[in-house]
Design an enzyme around this catalytic site. Structure first.
Site, PDB file in Angstrom:
ATOM      1  N   HIS A 105      56.822 116.969  19.294  1.00  0.00           N
ATOM      2  CA  HIS A 105      56.553 115.528  19.210  1.00  0.00           C
ATOM      3  C   HIS A 105      57.757 114.760  19.756  1.00  0.00           C
ATOM      4  O   HIS A 105      58.904 115.158  19.537  1.00  0.00           O
ATOM      5  CB  HIS A 105      56.281 115.135  17.751  1.00  0.00           C
ATOM      6  N   GLU A 175      51.174 112.284  24.884  1.00  0.00           N
ATOM      7  CA  GLU A 175      51.609 111.120  24.106  1.00  0.00           C
ATOM      8  C   GLU A 175      52.769 110.428  24.831  1.00  0.00           C
ATOM      9  O   GLU A 175      53.932 110.828  24.667  1.00  0.00           O
ATOM     10  CB  GLU A 175      52.090 111.562  22.726  1.00  0.00           C
TER      11      GLU A 175
HETATM   12  P1  PGA Z   1      50.795 106.152  16.598  1.00  0.00           P
HETATM   13  O1  PGA Z   1      51.483 107.590  16.554  1.00  0.00           O
HETATM   14  O2  PGA Z   1      49.289 106.361  16.648  1.00  0.00           O
HETATM   15  O3  PGA Z   1      51.244 105.476  15.334  1.00  0.00           O
HETATM   16  O4  PGA Z   1      51.283 105.476  17.827  1.00  0.00           O
HETATM   17  C1  PGA Z   1      50.958 108.671  17.313  1.00  0.00           C
HETATM   18  C2  PGA Z   1      51.863 109.865  17.197  1.00  0.00           C
HETATM   19  O5  PGA Z   1      53.079 109.694  17.171  1.00  0.00           O
HETATM   20  O6  PGA Z   1      51.396 111.012  17.115  1.00  0.00           O
END
Ligand code: PGA
Length: 258
Positions: A105, A175
């Site tokens: 992440h 992401e």
């Molecule tokens: P968010 O986080 O939906 O609050 O932007 C997503 C993530 O970090 O997996």
């Protein structure tokens, strides 16, 4: 070993609609009632596969109430044991009842200096502990501004997947760092182009088996955005942070992928 993982047909790494919540550093035992509400939503026969990556402290309790919902960890250490004060191993979260773990992440990459090589070793370790792996990738804002998003994501994946991990247990989440927790997100066209690039990388890496790896999007996924995301044909689902803490908002996202 006590294994509370759902049956093997309930795997993260199968291509079908997937909605995974990431609770980050939120949640106490009082929030187990939220899981019960999510379980009720997830029981719809036409619904997506639903998972929750909860704090390590909640894995065991969550696994006992998460009937049909996959329970996972948010990170694991690259070693199976050792003098790593405060860290938790893949074997430990597996024994607690996790069926999968997030790895790589961007919050961990940025704050704990996790390089692609470290992330690659974590992927391998998680697999050795029989966890499915949700591998995150994505570009920071400056890389996007320079128009290098596709090259950056490609490099991350090529480096991370250099280890000999079995793709049958792998899912990938795109992401973009600048979209996480900001309320900003790429257009559906931008997301689709990165998903296509990720698909090319995993096909190059794994041949036809790369076609079976689920690819998700994450970053400020909100109920109002869910229908647009669900309409991206090449996208298998979403990784949801803040909105997964609100069972009502999370239900709307889940229903969009039904
Ligand atoms: P968010 O986080 O939906 O609050 O932007 C997503 C993530 O970090 O997996």
């Amino acid at each position: 070993m006590t294994c509370l993982r759902p049956p093997s047909n309930e795997s993260l790494a199968v291509r079908r609609p997937l909605v995974i919540g990431n609770w980050k550093m939120h949640g106490d035992t009082a929030m187990l009632s939220s899981i019960a509400a999510i379980v009720r939503t997830a029981q719809s026969p036409r619904g997506p596969t639903v998972g929750l990556a909860v704090p390590h402290t909640l894995i065991a309790a969550a696994a006992t109430v998460a009937d049909g919902v996959l329970i996972g960890a948010q990170d694991v250490h690259e070693a199976s044991s050792g003098a790593h004060t405060g860290d938790v191993s893949a074997e430990m979260v597996r024994a607690a009842g996790a069926g999968f773990t997030i790895v790589g992440h961007s919050e961990r990459r940025a704050r704990y200096e996790e390089t692609d090589a470290v992330v690659g070793r974590k992927v391998l370790r998680a697999r050795e502990a029989s966890l499915d792996v949700l591998l995150c990738c994505g570009e920071p804002a400056d890389v996007r501004a320079q128009g290098r998003t596709l090259a950056h994501v490609r490099d991350q994946l090529v480096e991370t997947l250099a280890t000999s991990v079995d793709p049958a247990f792998l899912a990938i989440a795109y992401e973009p760092c600048w979209a996480i927790g900001t309320g900003c997100s790429p257009t559906v066209e931008e997301i689709a182009s990165v998903i296509d690039a990720i698909r090319s990388v995993v096909r190059e890496r794994y041949g036809e088996r790369g076609s079976d790896i689920p690819i998700l999007y994450g970053g400020s996924v909100q109920p109002r955005l869910a229908p647009g995301l669900a309409a991206i044909a090449s996208l298998d689902g979403v990784l949801v942070g803040a909105a997964s803490l609100d069972p009502v908002a999370f239900r709307v996202v889940i229903q969009a992928f039904s």
